[in-house]
Write an enzyme that holds these catalytic residues in place. Structure first.
Site, PDB file in Angstrom:
ATOM      1  N   LYS A 131      25.209  10.126 -16.904  1.00 32.16           N
ATOM      2  CA  LYS A 131      24.678   9.626 -15.634  1.00 32.16           C
ATOM      3  C   LYS A 131      23.691  10.642 -15.062  1.00 32.16           C
ATOM      4  CE  LYS A 131      26.977  12.766 -13.622  1.00 32.16           C
ATOM      5  NZ  LYS A 131      26.522  13.739 -12.707  1.00 32.16           N
ATOM      6  N   HIS A 161      32.695  12.122 -16.785  1.00 30.54           N
ATOM      7  CA  HIS A 161      33.685  13.022 -17.387  1.00 30.54           C
ATOM      8  C   HIS A 161      34.919  13.218 -16.506  1.00 30.54           C
ATOM      9  CE1 HIS A 161      31.768  16.226 -14.986  1.00 30.54           C
ATOM     10  NE2 HIS A 161      32.832  16.945 -15.210  1.00 30.54           N
ATOM     11  N   LYS A 165      39.577  13.710 -17.287  1.00 29.61           N
ATOM     12  CA  LYS A 165      40.433  14.832 -16.876  1.00 29.61           C
ATOM     13  C   LYS A 165      41.895  14.379 -16.848  1.00 29.61           C
ATOM     14  CE  LYS A 165      36.857  17.038 -14.090  1.00 29.61           C
ATOM     15  NZ  LYS A 165      36.660  18.450 -14.301  1.00 29.61           N
ATOM     16  N   HIS A 223      31.477  10.190  -9.947  1.00 28.18           N
ATOM     17  CA  HIS A 223      32.793  10.849  -9.936  1.00 28.18           C
ATOM     18  C   HIS A 223      33.634  10.465  -8.712  1.00 28.18           C
ATOM     19  CE1 HIS A 223      30.975  13.003 -13.106  1.00 28.18           C
ATOM     20  NE2 HIS A 223      30.448  13.992 -12.430  1.00 28.18           N
TER      21      HIS A 223
HETATM   22  C1  BG6 Z   1      28.413  16.970 -13.219  1.00 26.84           C
HETATM   23  C2  BG6 Z   1      27.333  17.207 -12.204  1.00 26.84           C
HETATM   24  O1  BG6 Z   1      28.546  15.599 -13.504  1.00 26.84           O
HETATM   25  O2  BG6 Z   1      29.654  17.453 -12.718  1.00 26.84           O
HETATM   26  C3  BG6 Z   1      27.239  18.680 -11.845  1.00 26.84           C
HETATM   27  O3  BG6 Z   1      26.106  16.770 -12.736  1.00 26.84           O
HETATM   28  C4  BG6 Z   1      28.591  19.220 -11.437  1.00 26.84           C
HETATM   29  O4  BG6 Z   1      26.295  18.894 -10.811  1.00 26.84           O
HETATM   30  C5  BG6 Z   1      29.652  18.859 -12.459  1.00 26.84           C
HETATM   31  O5  BG6 Z   1      28.479  20.630 -11.325  1.00 26.84           O
HETATM   32  C6  BG6 Z   1      31.048  19.221 -11.970  1.00 26.84           C
HETATM   33  O6  BG6 Z   1      31.964  18.977 -13.003  1.00 26.84           O
HETATM   34  P1  BG6 Z   1      33.319  19.796 -13.091  1.00 26.84           P
HETATM   35  O7  BG6 Z   1      34.071  19.175 -14.212  1.00 26.84           O
HETATM   36  O8  BG6 Z   1      32.938  21.229 -13.361  1.00 26.84           O
HETATM   37  O9  BG6 Z   1      33.978  19.636 -11.755  1.00 26.84           O
END
Ligand code: BG6
Length: 471
Positions: A131, A161, A165, A223
């Site tokens: 995305k 992603h 988790k 997210h």
């Molecule tokens: C990504 C964003 O999808 O998620 C980033 O593009 C962000 O800006 C990251 O830092 C955060 O992921 P996580 O797993 O480290 O919380």
């Protein structure tokens, strides 16, 4: 099964995401003896100085892996997707599972799809897309049209992603494998819900990319919205991928249209985190892009409402930001106070029971309850029941590794279906448009604080306060 049976065509193989998340995940898959081969594509721009293999060694430094043996599985090519004459080394056949993993900037999606159309993807091809897909709803829908001309929906894996988790999946187990929560999980007993994804880091080397995206597209549209769906969805009839996705999309369809009155956007100025001075967003941006002004938001907080029987009148407060005091992701379910408090001091605590899921940095689930104090049988005090999932189960498989394996094995449960993706776009799109049209500046917040004061007012106007992680 041989390595030739599964091939990952990896576009964007030398980008920031590849470096920080995807190569470490692929290296873990290799260590776990998964069989696959990789054809990796980087851009035609400046190449890793010491060659791709040395670059990869640097990226995977410190990992317990025989990099030379791992590199034998990889063919690397520097390509210019806009050059239609340049050959793309893609070979598809019916007996091979091919996964196109696309971690490119969204403006390259169309040229890539045009190039892939020359290869007539076979039924056992899948495409995984990072995305944001598109810069807004309209742009996203156009890309979607091109995608659907080549792939069927069950071949398209839109990755978020956060869905990979472990704690996020545990949320489903907690809600739907235990009956004790379900009876309270509604507007009758829940006062409000807060979902925060905080990051202490800034924009690092991603300035040019980030400045075109901003926090609403980068974190909220995907997210945060997905976490909201998992908290709010109805029980699915089974763990079948479509049963789960059907329930997630129903939540999105019931979201009340977002009004800019309920959204706060901010941008960080210079400040300090963990005692270290950090620069303002615009300063970081100027250093890497020479651009000296920007209205891109690095912080968003908002109030969402779900117009359905279960959630009518329960606000969901969402927030995310860069350069906040700490890196943390938490979901706080705030229950209503008891209808008639009989313990004299209970009212003084100002809040009632809370269920807190912490997704990161460490995973835990806490329930805040009141219990009697030793000294006085007419008083209570708050205490916590805590399930430290990290201590119980140790560290879990990385989200990217889990999702890549699912894509290779054809399990779409943890990926976003087209209707979910378009509903999430639709929900944020009006606010994005309004921001563009009114050309207002984001509110400032000092790096190392929890966002602009307007974010505090968003809750204060409803007599509520943010539950700051670690506070
Ligand atoms: C990504 C964003 O999808 O998620 C980033 O593009 C962000 O800006 C990251 O830092 C955060 O992921 P996580 O797993 O480290 O919380």
């Amino acid at each position: 099964m041989s390595q030739q049976d599964k091939v990952i065509y990896f576009f964007g193989a030398t980008g920031d995401l590849a470096r920080h998340k995807i190569w470490p995940a692929i290296a873990n898959m290799y260590r776990s003896n998964e069989c696959f081969r990789i054809v990796a594509f980087g851009g035609k721009g400046p190449q890793p100085e010491s060659g791709f293999n040395q670059w990869l060694k640097d990226v995977l430094q410190g990992q317990d892996i025989d990099i030379d043996a791992f590199a034998e599985r990889i063919d690397y090519h520097a390509i210019d997707l806009l050059d239609h004459e340049a050959p793309l080394p893609v070979t598809l056949n019916e007996s091979q599972t091919s996964v196109f993993y696309v971690a490119l900037s969204t403006h390259l999606y169309r040229p890539l799809l045009e190039r892939l159309s020359q290869y007539l993807p076979t039924p056992n091809c899948r495409i995984v897309l990072e995305k944001p897909i598109g810069t807004d709803l309209q742009d996203g829908l156009e890309i979607q049209k091109k995608l659907r001309a080549l792939f069927t929906e069950d071949q398209i894996y839109r990755i978020d992603h956060y869905l990979g988790k472990r704690t996020v999946q545990n949320l489903l187990a907690l809600r739907f494998a235990n009956s004790i929560f379900e009876y309270q999980w509604n507007q009758k007993y829940i006062d409000h819900i807060q979902i925060s994804i905080a990051e202490s880091k800034g924009i690092d080397e991603r300035a040019a990319f980030y400045d075109n995206i901003g926090a609403l597209r980068d974190m909220v549209q995907n997210h945060l919205v997905q976490l909201l769906c998992l908290v709010a969805m109805e029980p699915p009839a089974s763990l079948d991928p479509e049963a789960i996705r059907n329930e997630r999309v129903k939540v999105l369809r019931a979201l009340k249209p977002l009004s800019s009155h309920d959204v706060v956007r901010g941008q960080y100025t210079a400040g300090s985190i963990d005692g270290q001075p950090v620069k303002a967003y615009r300063e970081e941006l100027q250093e890497s892009t020479q651009k000296n002004s920007s209205r891109t938001e690095t912080f968003v907080s908002l109030k969402a409402e779900i117009d359905n029987w279960r959630w009518a009148g329960v606000p969901f407060y969402l927030r995310t930001g860069k350069r906040l005091p700490t890196k943390c992701c938490e979901i706080v379910v705030q229950f209503k106070t008891v209808p008639h408090p009989i313990f004299q001091n209970q009212k003084t605590f100002g809040s009632s029971n809370r269920l807190i899921f912490r997704l990161q940095p460490e995973e835990s689930i806490k329930i805040e309850l009141f219990e009697q104090t030793n000294e006085d049988r007419k008083s209570v005090r708050p205490s916590k029941l805590s399930l430290d999932t990290h201590e119980l189960y140790g560290s879990s498989m990385d989200a990217y590794e889990r999702l890549l394996l699912d894509a290779l094995n054809g399990d779409p449960t943890l990926f976003v279906r087209e209707d979910e993706w378009s509903e999430a776009w639709r929900w944020v799109d009006t606010v994005l448009k309004e921001w563009e049209q009114t050309a207002t500046e984001p509110f400032s917040y000092m790096a190392g604080t929890w966002g602009p004061t307007q974010s505090i007012s968003l809750l204060a106007r409803e007599r509520r306060t943010w539950e700051d992680p670690n506070s």
